[in-house]
Design an enzyme around this catalytic site. Structure first.
Site, PDB file in Angstrom:
ATOM      1  CG  HIS A 256    -131.319   4.651  15.481  1.00  0.00           C
ATOM      2  ND1 HIS A 256    -130.403   3.981  14.700  1.00  0.00           N
ATOM      3  CD2 HIS A 256    -132.234   3.713  15.850  1.00  0.00           C
ATOM      4  CE1 HIS A 256    -130.754   2.709  14.605  1.00  0.00           C
ATOM      5  NE2 HIS A 256    -131.858   2.526  15.291  1.00  0.00           N
TER       6      HIS A 256
ATOM      7  CG  HIS B 113    -132.322   6.841  11.241  1.00  0.00           C
ATOM      8  ND1 HIS B 113    -131.363   7.698  10.728  1.00  0.00           N
ATOM      9  CD2 HIS B 113    -131.684   6.101  12.204  1.00  0.00           C
ATOM     10  CE1 HIS B 113    -130.215   7.497  11.341  1.00  0.00           C
ATOM     11  NE2 HIS B 113    -130.382   6.536  12.241  1.00  0.00           N
TER      12      HIS B 113
ATOM     13  CG  ASP C 124    -126.789   6.291  10.973  1.00  0.00           C
ATOM     14  OD1 ASP C 124    -126.199   7.338  10.649  1.00  0.00           O
ATOM     15  OD2 ASP C 124    -126.967   5.962  12.161  1.00  0.00           O
TER      16      ASP C 124
ATOM     17  CG  HIS D 118    -122.535   8.205  12.456  1.00  0.00           C
ATOM     18  ND1 HIS D 118    -122.482   8.446  13.808  1.00  0.00           N
ATOM     19  CD2 HIS D 118    -123.805   7.774  12.206  1.00  0.00           C
ATOM     20  CE1 HIS D 118    -123.654   8.171  14.352  1.00  0.00           C
ATOM     21  NE2 HIS D 118    -124.475   7.753  13.405  1.00  0.00           N
TER      22      HIS D 118
ATOM     23  CG  ASP E 158    -127.301   8.426  16.822  1.00  0.00           C
ATOM     24  OD1 ASP E 158    -128.409   7.961  16.477  1.00  0.00           O
ATOM     25  OD2 ASP E 158    -126.221   7.984  16.376  1.00  0.00           O
ATOM     26  CG  HIS E 159    -129.372  10.127  13.240  1.00  0.00           C
ATOM     27  ND1 HIS E 159    -128.618  10.598  12.172  1.00  0.00           N
ATOM     28  CD2 HIS E 159    -128.684   9.060  13.731  1.00  0.00           C
ATOM     29  CE1 HIS E 159    -127.545   9.853  12.035  1.00  0.00           C
ATOM     30  NE2 HIS E 159    -127.559   8.906  12.958  1.00  0.00           N
TER      31      HIS E 159
ATOM     32  CG  HIS F 125    -129.419   2.168  10.139  1.00  0.00           C
ATOM     33  ND1 HIS F 125    -128.321   1.546  10.698  1.00  0.00           N
ATOM     34  CD2 HIS F 125    -129.699   3.236  10.942  1.00  0.00           C
ATOM     35  CE1 HIS F 125    -127.946   2.212  11.776  1.00  0.00           C
ATOM     36  NE2 HIS F 125    -128.778   3.232  11.961  1.00  0.00           N
TER      37      HIS F 125
END
Length: 287
Positions: free
Chosen positions: A83, A81, A168, A206, A85-86, A144
């Site tokens: 975001h 996805h 996530d 995570h 941090d990905h 998400h």
């Protein structure tokens, strides 16, 4: 369903073996890479060719360091996805690897509609192959984020368990926040994942297992399966890759919204309403 005819050169004969940090599907080795305090990227390594795809690259330097330790070359990216941090390492991955060996003139980056620096847009039901033997099926799981995609990876002969990269959407014992969706959508997403073979190994985004266990015990205190997850977490600092879809259906309260104990704990009855209330309770949980 679309077939994406880009192929990544992986070879594979499947045997399941994993430790707390590394798991192997056939000759494909999956290495979690902790790229921040609790954030996982993954190297999916074809051992015979020493080529690798990276899932959810964020910190490219950390991923490259592990790739060097493993003696592999990164040849593709897969993103669950948008975001940061990905997906934050996608542009760096493209810029640093845009010229590869003649067999791989450019690095494909697979992802949903909102993923930055993607080269190959994927949607629900799309399939692509990694070399001759590894099949990847894309599973759209919006909630998400609207562009969330999970990736189900199986060996061509399907003689051993596959794996699923869930970003996530699904965690060990939990699920992601509903930033761009609803309880109904998360219920639909997790219901899709529940249809995967029970022995499918879960690789999530995570390390949230300890907190998920505490919440699950507050909702379903008499479920002995949650104690099994707690034991696993006590014995393994890294829990990703150590559970299956079957396990999650036994201990993950977000995949158990039809259970009477969970309906009672939430005060809701319809699955989507139970899911929404569970997420609200989890968001405010301080146990």
């Amino acid at each position: 369903m679309r077939l994406l005819f880009r192929s990544i050169a992986f070879r594979s004969r499947t045997t399941r073996a994993f430790s707390s940090t590394v798991s192997v599907l056939s000759k494909m080795k999956i290495v979690p890479v902790l790229v921040s305090a609790d954030n996982y990227a993954y190297l999916v390594i074809d051992e015979p060719s020493k080529k690798a795809a990276v899932v959810d690259v964020f910190n490219l330097e950390k991923v490259q360091a592990i790739a060097e330790q493993e003696g592999v070359n990164i040849i593709a990216g897969i993103t669950t996805h948008h975001h940061h941090d990905h997906s934050g390492g996608n542009k760096a991955c493209r810029s640093q690897h845009h010229i590869c060996a003649s067999t791989y003139p450019s690095i494909p980056i697979y992802g949903g509609f909102d993923v930055p620096a993607k080269t190959d847009l994927v949607e629900d039901g799309d399939k692509f192959t990694i070399g001759d033997n590894i099949h990847v099926r894309c599973i759209a799981t919006p909630c998400h984020t609207k562009d969330s995609i999970c990736y189900h990876i199986t060996d061509a002969n399907k003689s051993q368990p596959g794996g699923v990269f869930t970003g996530d959407t699904l965690f060990q014992g939990g699920c992601g926040r509903f930033f761009e969706g609803t309880g109904e959508q998360m219920h639909a997403a997790l219901s899709k994942l529940a249809t995967l073979p029970d022995d499918t190994i879960v690789y999530n985004g995570h390390e949230y297992t300890a907190g998920n266990i505490a919440f699950a015990k507050s909702i379903e205190p008499n479920n002995p399966a949650i104690d099994r997850l707690a034991k696993l977490a006590q014995e393994n600092k890294v829990t990703t890759g150590l559970t299956t879809i079957s396990d999650e259906k036994e201990w993950n309260v977000f995949m158990r919204v039809d259970e009477d104990a969970i309906k009672y704990a939430t005060g809701a009855g319809e699955p989507s309403a139970v899911m929404a209330k569970l997420r609200e309770l989890k968001n405010n949980f301080r146990g």
